[in-house]
Design a protein around this motif. Structure first.
Motif, PDB file in Angstrom:
ATOM      1  N   ARG A 109       3.251  -4.520   3.185  1.00  0.00           N
ATOM      2  CA  ARG A 109       1.861  -4.178   3.470  1.00  0.00           C
ATOM      3  C   ARG A 109       1.260  -3.204   2.468  1.00  0.00           C
ATOM      4  O   ARG A 109       0.043  -3.098   2.371  1.00  0.00           O
ATOM      5  CB  ARG A 109       1.721  -3.659   4.889  1.00  0.00           C
ATOM      6  N   ASP A 110       2.103  -2.509   1.693  1.00  0.00           N
ATOM      7  CA  ASP A 110       1.578  -1.579   0.686  1.00  0.00           C
ATOM      8  C   ASP A 110       0.948  -2.307  -0.500  1.00  0.00           C
ATOM      9  O   ASP A 110       0.190  -1.711  -1.260  1.00  0.00           O
ATOM     10  CB  ASP A 110       2.684  -0.653   0.179  1.00  0.00           C
ATOM     11  N   ALA A 111       1.264  -3.591  -0.676  1.00  0.00           N
ATOM     12  CA  ALA A 111       0.718  -4.374  -1.781  1.00  0.00           C
ATOM     13  C   ALA A 111      -0.373  -5.332  -1.324  1.00  0.00           C
ATOM     14  O   ALA A 111      -0.802  -6.209  -2.067  1.00  0.00           O
ATOM     15  CB  ALA A 111       1.830  -5.156  -2.472  1.00  0.00           C
ATOM     16  N   VAL A 112      -0.812  -5.183  -0.072  1.00  0.00           N
ATOM     17  CA  VAL A 112      -1.861  -6.032   0.483  1.00  0.00           C
ATOM     18  C   VAL A 112      -2.938  -5.126   1.077  1.00  0.00           C
ATOM     19  O   VAL A 112      -2.640  -4.233   1.861  1.00  0.00           O
ATOM     20  CB  VAL A 112      -1.304  -6.967   1.586  1.00  0.00           C
ATOM     21  N   LEU A 129      -4.778  -7.345  14.280  1.00  0.00           N
ATOM     22  CA  LEU A 129      -4.100  -8.528  13.737  1.00  0.00           C
ATOM     23  C   LEU A 129      -3.532  -8.260  12.339  1.00  0.00           C
ATOM     24  O   LEU A 129      -2.462  -8.772  11.990  1.00  0.00           O
ATOM     25  CB  LEU A 129      -5.066  -9.711  13.687  1.00  0.00           C
ATOM     26  N   LEU A 130      -4.233  -7.465  11.551  1.00  0.00           N
ATOM     27  CA  LEU A 130      -3.831  -7.218  10.164  1.00  0.00           C
ATOM     28  C   LEU A 130      -2.885  -6.036   9.995  1.00  0.00           C
ATOM     29  O   LEU A 130      -2.213  -5.922   8.973  1.00  0.00           O
ATOM     30  CB  LEU A 130      -5.084  -6.987   9.305  1.00  0.00           C
ATOM     31  N   VAL A 133       0.688  -6.388   8.438  1.00  0.00           N
ATOM     32  CA  VAL A 133       0.903  -6.987   7.120  1.00  0.00           C
ATOM     33  C   VAL A 133       0.102  -6.362   5.985  1.00  0.00           C
ATOM     34  O   VAL A 133       0.292  -6.742   4.830  1.00  0.00           O
ATOM     35  CB  VAL A 133       0.594  -8.505   7.150  1.00  0.00           C
ATOM     36  N   ALA A 134      -0.807  -5.419   6.293  1.00  0.00           N
ATOM     37  CA  ALA A 134      -1.688  -4.928   5.233  1.00  0.00           C
ATOM     38  C   ALA A 134      -2.099  -3.479   5.456  1.00  0.00           C
ATOM     39  O   ALA A 134      -2.084  -2.981   6.576  1.00  0.00           O
ATOM     40  CB  ALA A 134      -2.947  -5.796   5.166  1.00  0.00           C
ATOM     41  N   THR A 135      -2.461  -2.843   4.357  1.00  0.00           N
ATOM     42  CA  THR A 135      -3.182  -1.580   4.419  1.00  0.00           C
ATOM     43  C   THR A 135      -4.612  -1.968   4.752  1.00  0.00           C
ATOM     44  O   THR A 135      -5.170  -2.876   4.128  1.00  0.00           O
ATOM     45  CB  THR A 135      -3.135  -0.867   3.051  1.00  0.00           C
TER      46      THR A 135
END
Length: 187
Positions: A109-112, A129-130, A133-135
């Motif tokens: 998630r650090d790269a999204v 929801l996000l 998987v994401a920042t």
């Protein structure tokens, strides 16, 4: 007899006016048909929803929903960025594919980066929801992250490498294809 002649002239003028308006409507329908065909073929006519490949991403400073600072540098060398609006039907349709791709991406998630556009209460479902998987950054329309990526519509997906856009668009498939193709080269 004069009334009959006046009525005939009036009806003739109405018919000519109707004919001119009909020709104008047919011309506009042809233009719209051509525009729709171009959109279906993936040709956005040069006006995509984010900056095109080869563009340098502008600087931005934002704060994630976790309270951490977010800049292009904090996202690593190859971030995947998605822009979503809670009122956008195409955003809802592409969200599962974005989440699936982000889950399988190296760097986690650090790269999204996912940018939810709207008020916090409007974007709460998107954020949940996000979150795995994401920042996530929540910002108003035309916020600093959107400006840095020149986002003009939703959803928008951008793959960046070394501060330069390598793929972008409304459709996620070409962006993920480019991302997946480059993964073996990234080590």
């Amino acid at each position: 007899m004069a009334y009959l002649a006046a009525a005939a002239v009036l009806i003739g003028l109405l018919v000519v006016t109707n004919l001119i308006l009909t020709v104008g409507v047919v011309r506009r329908l042809r233009e719209h048909t051509a525009e729709l065909a171009a959109l279906r073929n993936g040709d956005s006519g040069g006006s995509d929803v984010a900056m095109p490949a080869g563009s340098s991403v502008g600087g931005f400073d934002a704060t994630s929903v976790a309270g951490l600072p977010v800049t292009l540098a904090t996202l690593g060398d190859r971030p995947l960025v998605g822009f979503f609006s809670p009122h956008c039907q195409p955003c809802k349709e592409r969200l599962p594919e974005f989440i699936e791709h982000a889950t399988s991406r190296p760097g986690g998630r650090d790269a999204v980066l996912a940018v939810a556009v709207g008020a916090e209460e409007e974007t709460a479902e998107l954020v949940e929801l996000l979150r795995p998987v994401a920042t996530i950054v929540v910002e108003p329309d035309r916020g600093p992250v959107q400006q840095a990526f020149a986002v003009t519509g939703f959803p928008a997906f951008v793959l960046v490498e070394g501060g330069v856009v390598v793929a972008s668009g409304f459709d996620l498939a070409p962006v993920t294809h480019r991302d997946t193709a480059a993964l073996p080269a990234v080590g």
